[in-house]
Each structure stands twice: as C-alpha cells, then as structure tokens.
Scaffold this motif. Structure first.
Motif, PDB file in Angstrom:
ATOM      1  N   LEU A   1       0.750  -1.224   0.523  1.00 58.96           N
ATOM      2  CA  LEU A   1      -0.361  -0.477  -0.187  1.00 58.96           C
ATOM      3  C   LEU A   1       0.754   1.528   0.044  1.00 58.96           C
ATOM      4  O   LEU A   1       1.527   0.902   0.749  1.00 58.96           O
ATOM      5  N   VAL A   2       0.333   2.444  -0.781  1.00 61.89           N
ATOM      6  CA  VAL A   2       1.190   3.238  -0.885  1.00 61.89           C
ATOM      7  C   VAL A   2       0.398   4.730  -0.381  1.00 61.89           C
ATOM      8  O   VAL A   2      -0.745   4.158  -1.590  1.00 61.89           O
ATOM      9  N   GLN A   3       0.642   5.475   0.485  1.00 63.39           N
ATOM     10  CA  GLN A   3       0.124   6.287   0.782  1.00 63.39           C
ATOM     11  C   GLN A   3      -0.154   7.574  -0.124  1.00 63.39           C
ATOM     12  O   GLN A   3       0.895   8.239  -0.778  1.00 63.39           O
ATOM     13  N   VAL A   4      -1.455   8.214  -0.698  1.00 58.70           N
ATOM     14  CA  VAL A   4      -1.335   8.873  -1.870  1.00 58.70           C
ATOM     15  C   VAL A   4      -1.772  10.141  -1.311  1.00 58.70           C
ATOM     16  O   VAL A   4      -3.195  10.840  -0.596  1.00 58.70           O
ATOM     17  N   GLU A   5      -1.522  11.546  -1.360  1.00 56.45           N
ATOM     18  CA  GLU A   5      -2.188  12.833  -1.093  1.00 56.45           C
ATOM     19  C   GLU A   5      -3.029  13.175  -1.963  1.00 56.45           C
ATOM     20  O   GLU A   5      -3.176  13.537  -2.783  1.00 56.45           O
ATOM     21  N   HIS A   6      -4.106  13.230  -1.530  1.00 58.85           N
ATOM     22  CA  HIS A   6      -5.332  13.722  -1.703  1.00 58.85           C
ATOM     23  C   HIS A   6      -5.772  15.873  -2.624  1.00 58.85           C
ATOM     24  O   HIS A   6      -5.711  16.411  -1.356  1.00 58.85           O
TER      25      HIS A   6
END
Length: 70
Positions: A41-46
């Motif tokens: 899982l990779v955290q992505v900025e929204h």
C-alpha cells in the motif's frame, strides 16, 4: 467408466486405470527460488481542486449541434 474395445470383434482390449499421480499433479509448480512480488500500500496525498469551467459555452455548443443537424 472408459473401455477400449476392438471395433470389429467388440472385445474389450483394455480398461484404463484411474488417473495417476502425474495427471493429478499436472498443474503443480515447484517452489520458486525468487520470492514473488508482494503488493504494497502506498499513501497518496489527495489534493482538492475546484472544477474548471467548460472551455465553451453550452448554449453555443448546442446551437452548433442543431445547426449541423439541418
């Protein structure tokens, strides 16, 4: 049940055995030397953006559509 018969005499030539281990394990794969790729899982900025206005006016677009239908 499957029987192999001679078509001219009708005698049974052979009765195949049940499936052997080579058939039952046909899709078996040996353990892999290299580990398989694992999903991470990779955290992505929204980033919130405001919707942009359409490039053309809807009324002008509809007028062009109706004009080309004639």
């Amino acid at each position: 049940m499957v029987m192999i018969m001679d078509m001219t005499t009708g005698k049974v030539i052979a009765e195949p055995e049940e499936y052997g281990d080579e058939v039952l394990n046909a899709s078996w794969l040996p353990p892999q030397r290299e580990p398989a790729v694992q999903l991470q899982l990779v955290q992505v900025e929204h980033i919130e953006t405001t919707p942009k206005a359409p490039p053309i006016d809807a009324e002008h677009f509809l007028e062009a559509v109706y004009r080309f239908q004639e």
